[in-house]
Write a protein that holds these residues in place. Structure first.
Motif, PDB file in Angstrom:
ATOM      1  N   ALA A  59      25.802 -30.325 -18.759  1.00 27.41           N
ATOM      2  CA  ALA A  59      25.915 -29.129 -19.457  1.00 27.41           C
ATOM      3  C   ALA A  59      24.692 -28.521 -19.860  1.00 27.41           C
ATOM      4  O   ALA A  59      24.427 -27.229 -19.874  1.00 27.41           O
ATOM      5  CB  ALA A  59      26.803 -29.494 -20.871  1.00 27.41           C
ATOM      6  N   ASP A  60      23.627 -29.182 -20.517  1.00 31.60           N
ATOM      7  CA  ASP A  60      22.280 -28.460 -20.779  1.00 31.60           C
ATOM      8  C   ASP A  60      21.592 -28.129 -19.749  1.00 31.60           C
ATOM      9  O   ASP A  60      21.103 -26.923 -19.737  1.00 31.60           O
ATOM     10  CB  ASP A  60      21.537 -29.575 -21.427  1.00 31.60           C
ATOM     11  N   ALA A  61      21.687 -28.677 -18.573  1.00 34.35           N
ATOM     12  CA  ALA A  61      20.988 -27.980 -17.371  1.00 34.35           C
ATOM     13  C   ALA A  61      21.608 -27.098 -16.735  1.00 34.35           C
ATOM     14  O   ALA A  61      21.088 -25.895 -16.190  1.00 34.35           O
ATOM     15  CB  ALA A  61      20.833 -29.044 -16.209  1.00 34.35           C
ATOM     16  N   ALA A  62      23.062 -27.068 -16.779  1.00 35.24           N
ATOM     17  CA  ALA A  62      23.890 -25.874 -16.309  1.00 35.24           C
ATOM     18  C   ALA A  62      23.705 -24.628 -17.302  1.00 35.24           C
ATOM     19  O   ALA A  62      23.305 -23.521 -16.695  1.00 35.24           O
ATOM     20  CB  ALA A  62      25.211 -26.295 -16.266  1.00 35.24           C
ATOM     21  N   GLN A  63      23.459 -24.748 -18.507  1.00 35.70           N
ATOM     22  CA  GLN A  63      23.500 -23.731 -19.530  1.00 35.70           C
ATOM     23  C   GLN A  63      21.896 -23.133 -19.270  1.00 35.70           C
ATOM     24  O   GLN A  63      21.944 -21.998 -19.286  1.00 35.70           O
ATOM     25  CB  GLN A  63      23.733 -24.310 -20.884  1.00 35.70           C
TER      26      GLN A  63
END
Length: 160
Positions: A59-63
């Motif tokens: 999720a962090d990388a996608a955000q």
């Protein structure tokens, strides 16, 4: 140097300065724009996590991808990449995340193709079982769609 020689030299220099860059305008580029390089770095984190059957950091990388696309003032990365990254970030389980990753992979690969980037550092992979593609930074297949269950399923289809 007489007047005619200076004129010919200047004309040749001017013509060459216009013609040579035009020759290379459609040539593949080995340099990635900073925004695209950042997107690919975060994309790689997502791919590696999914290949390891984990959502840790996904999720962090996608955000981070979505944020990079939004902040990209030169529009070197299409908005579609950010849209698909947001869907990956919103996914709540491994299956949903993997499904969303398919669309993100398609959008990122389209961006590399459209920009004619040929760095030699990114390998396009295809999994016939998932009927899906993804990118990696090495040729050793690490399938993000089936993870450890079928980690080696796939083939290299292109290099960027």
């Amino acid at each position: 140097m007489n007047r005619r020689s200076r004129f010919l030299a200047l004309t040749t220099l001017l013509a060459t300065s216009v013609y040579i860059p035009a020759l290379h305008a459609g040539a593949p580029s080995k340099e990635l724009p900073p925004a695209l390089a950042s997107v690919l770095e975060q994309y790689g984190k997502i791919q590696a996590a999914l290949a390891s059957d984990t959502l840790t950091g996904v999720a962090d990388a996608a955000q981070a991808i979505a944020k990079t696309v939004t902040a990209d003032a030169q529009h070197t990365v299409p908005a579609e990449v950010g849209t698909q990254a947001a869907k990956v970030a919103a996914a709540k389980d491994l299956d949903t995340t993997r499904e969303a990753f398919k669309s993100l992979s398609t959008a990122v690969t389209k961006c590399l193709k459209a920009g004619k980037f040929q760095t030699g550092k990114f390998f396009a992979m295809h999994c016939p079982m998932a009927d899906a593609d993804w990118l990696q930074t090495d040729k050793a297949i690490k399938n993000p769609y089936f993870g450890k269950g079928m980690l080696g399923c796939g083939e290299v289809t292109a290099t960027y």
